[in-house]
Scaffold this active site. Structure first.
Site, PDB file in Angstrom:
ATOM      1  N   GLN A  87       0.755  -1.262  -0.029  1.00 45.63           N
ATOM      2  CA  GLN A  87       0.006  -0.025   0.043  1.00 45.63           C
ATOM      3  C   GLN A  87       1.134   0.978  -0.017  1.00 45.63           C
ATOM      4  O   GLN A  87       0.427   2.323  -0.689  1.00 45.63           O
ATOM      5  CB  GLN A  87      -0.834   0.186   1.221  1.00 45.63           C
ATOM      6  CG  GLN A  87      -1.835   1.107   1.140  1.00 45.63           C
ATOM      7  CD  GLN A  87      -2.736   0.892   2.357  1.00 45.63           C
ATOM      8  OE1 GLN A  87      -2.555   1.334   3.497  1.00 45.63           O
ATOM      9  NE2 GLN A  87      -4.227   0.490   2.179  1.00 45.63           N
ATOM     10  N   ILE A 133      10.619   4.913  -5.054  1.00 46.78           N
ATOM     11  CA  ILE A 133      10.178   3.671  -5.298  1.00 46.78           C
ATOM     12  C   ILE A 133      11.243   2.718  -5.996  1.00 46.78           C
ATOM     13  O   ILE A 133      11.166   1.560  -5.700  1.00 46.78           O
ATOM     14  CB  ILE A 133       8.917   3.841  -6.512  1.00 46.78           C
ATOM     15  CG1 ILE A 133       7.809   4.501  -5.479  1.00 46.78           C
ATOM     16  CG2 ILE A 133       8.678   2.459  -7.075  1.00 46.78           C
ATOM     17  CD1 ILE A 133       6.492   4.964  -6.485  1.00 46.78           C
ATOM     18  N   GLU A 181      11.919  30.541 -16.710  1.00 51.79           N
ATOM     19  CA  GLU A 181      10.659  31.530 -16.813  1.00 51.79           C
ATOM     20  C   GLU A 181      10.027  31.898 -15.567  1.00 51.79           C
ATOM     21  O   GLU A 181       8.669  32.469 -15.385  1.00 51.79           O
ATOM     22  CB  GLU A 181       9.598  30.634 -17.443  1.00 51.79           C
ATOM     23  CG  GLU A 181       9.914  30.109 -19.046  1.00 51.79           C
ATOM     24  CD  GLU A 181      10.282  31.372 -19.946  1.00 51.79           C
ATOM     25  OE1 GLU A 181       9.455  32.178 -20.002  1.00 51.79           O
ATOM     26  OE2 GLU A 181      11.403  31.122 -20.577  1.00 51.79           O
TER      27      GLU A 181
END
Length: 243
Positions: free
Chosen positions: A143, A201, A227
């Site tokens: 999970q 991960i 920017e």
């Protein structure tokens, strides 16, 4: 801004330097902003076209960047560079004002770039989580990992919609400055979170060059800077909603 342009008859003489200029060593033309009237601050800045090879104009590549290494970045120097008045872009003193209009469009582009990086990180992390096993099953079935993927997928989708909204307003001729700032701000920071979680991960492999997520992480950081930084975007947004 320290680069100056002083009128000399029908010509202008530029002195100063610019740094972190994209495509600065491979361009055919440069648009240079220079101070023409210090007393007028933002309304004392004018834009000029300077061509490579002009006497006194030099270009130096900047290497050893964290990311975006395939993008040419340079430092430009101007030492008594003379350009004719017909190389002036727009009206005298309007260079900064005109540039702000271009920046709004550029923020949509950076937002789209950030969405792409976030999506790439999500795809790589999802594929890896499906094949990497820990405690007898793919880590995607744990999970903690599945929820990270869910968060990234949600933020990338939200970022894409913000960018699309800003682009739609721009294409339709409607005001879009606030929306462009929102899109750029959220998408760039979402990309950083996405690439960071993708590395997490991947575990130790995410910290190596064996997988592309480490590059996505390095590249995504520029989206929070180029920017207009995230802080500038928040300034633009807050001014719009408080005006």
């Amino acid at each position: 801004m320290r680069t100056t342009a002083v009128r000399k008859g029908d010509r202008w003489v530029l002195n100063g330097a610019k740094t972190f200029i994209t495509q600065g060593t491979v361009c055919g033309t440069c648009v240079v902003l220079a101070v023409t009237d210090p007393g007028k601050k933002q309304r004392g800045i004018t834009a000029f076209v300077v061509e490579p090879g002009t006497k006194g104009f030099s270009q130096r590549p900047i290497h050893q960047k964290l990311g975006m290494r395939s993008s040419d970045t340079a430092e430009l120097s101007f030492e008594d560079v003379e350009v004719p008045d017909d190389h002036r872009l727009g009206e005298v003193g309007q260079g900064f004002i005109d540039t702000l209009k271009i920046l709004d469009r550029g923020r949509i582009t950076i937002g789209a770039l950030a969405v792409g990086l976030g999506r790439g990180a999500l795809e790589e992390a999802t594929a890896y989580a499906r094949v990497r096993e820990a405690f007898g099953k793919p880590i995607a079935e744990h999970q903690a990992v599945a929820f990270m993927l869910a968060d990234v997928a949600t933020e990338v989708s939200a970022a894409r919609l913000l960018v699309q909204r800003a682009a739609t307003l721009c294409d339709g001729g409607s005001p879009f400055g606030k929306e462009a700032a929102m899109a750029k701000l959220f998408a760039s920071e979402a990309a950083m979170r996405a690439t960071s979680k993708a590395i997490q991960i991947h575990g130790g492999y995410g910290y190596t060059r064996d997988f592309p997520v480490e590059r996505y992480f390095r590249d995504a950081k520029l989206c929070e800077i180029g920017e207009g930084t995230s802080e500038i975007q928040r300034l633009v947004i807050s001014r719009e909603i408080l005006r």
